[in-house]
Design a protein around this motif. Structure first.
Motif, PDB file in Angstrom:
ATOM      1  N   UNK A  21       0.883  -1.166   0.000  1.00 38.89           N
ATOM      2  CA  UNK A  21       0.000   0.000   0.000  1.00 38.89           C
ATOM      3  C   UNK A  21       0.918   1.212   0.000  1.00 38.89           C
ATOM      4  N   UNK A  22       1.260   1.695  -1.188  1.00 33.35           N
ATOM      5  CA  UNK A  22       2.269   2.740  -1.289  1.00 33.35           C
ATOM      6  C   UNK A  22       3.574   2.231  -0.717  1.00 33.35           C
ATOM      7  N   UNK A  23       4.108   2.937   0.282  1.00 38.19           N
ATOM      8  CA  UNK A  23       5.361   2.537   0.918  1.00 38.19           C
ATOM      9  C   UNK A  23       5.143   1.618   2.124  1.00 38.19           C
ATOM     10  N   UNK A  24       3.906   1.277   2.406  1.00 36.65           N
ATOM     11  CA  UNK A  24       3.593   0.406   3.537  1.00 36.65           C
ATOM     12  C   UNK A  24       3.563  -1.047   3.063  1.00 36.65           C
ATOM     13  N   UNK A 215      -8.828  -0.879  10.810  1.00 39.41           N
ATOM     14  CA  UNK A 215      -7.516  -0.277  10.577  1.00 39.41           C
ATOM     15  C   UNK A 215      -7.468   0.241   9.148  1.00 39.41           C
ATOM     16  N   UNK A 216      -7.179   1.508   9.002  1.00 40.06           N
ATOM     17  CA  UNK A 216      -7.088   2.139   7.681  1.00 40.06           C
ATOM     18  C   UNK A 216      -5.623   2.428   7.370  1.00 40.06           C
ATOM     19  N   UNK A 217      -5.175   1.982   6.206  1.00 35.35           N
ATOM     20  CA  UNK A 217      -3.811   2.220   5.754  1.00 35.35           C
ATOM     21  C   UNK A 217      -3.846   3.153   4.554  1.00 35.35           C
ATOM     22  N   UNK A 218      -2.928   4.121   4.518  1.00 38.68           N
ATOM     23  CA  UNK A 218      -2.873   5.040   3.389  1.00 38.68           C
ATOM     24  C   UNK A 218      -1.429   5.488   3.181  1.00 38.68           C
ATOM     25  N   UNK A 219      -0.965   5.384   1.921  1.00 34.02           N
ATOM     26  CA  UNK A 219       0.391   5.801   1.581  1.00 34.02           C
ATOM     27  C   UNK A 219       0.477   6.038   0.080  1.00 34.02           C
TER      28      UNK A 219
END
Length: 299
Positions: A21-24, A215-219
């Motif tokens: 997820x992007x850099x995650x 849990x929300x992930x954003x990158x």
């Protein structure tokens, strides 16, 4: 049974799946499956209607296998375990409780985990932390993030709106009590939301349990939501169906509909505890209901 008695390194089935997820870095890990009575999936739905759904899904009408997924998030020098699976202390469920062994098979030492996020305190989400011999291997500065409403609820739980087979309520109560006793000193509670690391936001939804959280992930413009138990397999085309494990079924349905609408609007990825592994999917709208669109495996 201790974690040393279990070896899953040479499994012939996939048990972990990486998705960026992007850099995650995100790793979905299967904790296995456990059997549940099919009627638990829709406790207020006419049996014939549930039977039709089960037939359409090629599932048995009496007992179904319930997948269990946990997630490892790595970012900004932190290794975050989201939920911990069932653990190995439940001999009636021999095909679940694989999280610790599968973490090790993926090259993740439990001692490397800096944070644990618990969507709620049902036994299939916290049992892995109670596995014999595990706690001594965890970091002394491990932080366990859980909604304050969740911790408060399990001090004196109310099962009056649930429809669970015996002896599950007593086991849930006993397991939550043990967890609170063992980890109270490492718990970091929050009211509405908590940023565990940049781009990793835990938000309380309630519904399934009073302190249930997602849990929300954003990158880098990419997003993924781990929905915990806010969404079950029948919940896409039957979002109003009530699950027997929901402590506030009507609120849980509202949470489910709102979450699915949001994920459908953003187009982000969705992962949930009890969707078939690896459960990475997108949500499409189909009139007043929703459609699960599995992501294409990248291999």
């Amino acid at each position: 049974m201790s974690v040393d008695n279990i070896s899953r390194a040479d499994e012939l089935v996939p048990s972990r799946y990486a998705v960026p997820v992007g850099d995650i870095e995100v790793l979905v890990i299967s904790d296995g499956v456990l059997p549940i009575t099919a009627s638990t999936l829709a406790t207020t739905t006419p049996p014939a209607e549930l039977a039709g759904w089960l037939d359409d899904q090629f599932l048995p009408r009496d007992v179904v296998d319930w997948p269990l997924n946990v997630v490892v998030v790595r970012t900004e020098g932190r290794t975050i375990l989201v939920d911990a699976g069932l653990g190995v202390e439940f001999p009636d469920f021999p095909r679940a409780g694989q999280t610790v062994a599968r973490l090790e098979a993926a090259g993740i030492d439990p001692g490397a985990v800096t944070d644990v996020v618990l969507t709620h305190l049902h036994m299939d989400h916290i049992g892995g932390l109670l596995t014999e011999g595990l706690k001594a291997r965890l970091r002394p500065d491990l932080q366990v993030h859980v909604a304050s409403r969740e911790a408060e609820f399990w001090e004196k739980p109310d099962f009056s709106h649930t429809v669970m087979p015996q002896p599950i309520p007593d086991v849930l109560r006993r397991t939550a009590t043990q967890f609170l006793n063992d980890y109270r000193g490492q718990m970091r509670t929050f009211e509405a939301e908590c940023e565990v690391a940049p781009g990793v936001l835990v938000s309380r939804t309630g519904g399934h349990t009073p302190g249930h959280s997602i849990v929300r992930l954003e990158s880098c413009g990419e997003r993924l939501t781990f929905a915990g138990d806010a969404v079950f397999a029948p919940g896409f085309d039957n979002p109003q169906w009530q699950n027997g494990f929901e402590h506030d079924p009507e609120e849980a349905a509202r949470v489910r509909v709102n979450l699915l609408r949001e994920v459908a609007a953003t187009g982000e990825a969705l992962v949930a505890t009890h969707l078939p592994f690896p459960s990475v999917c997108h949500v499409a709208t189909a009139g007043d209901v929703f459609r699960c669109v599995p992501a294409v495996w990248d291999y």
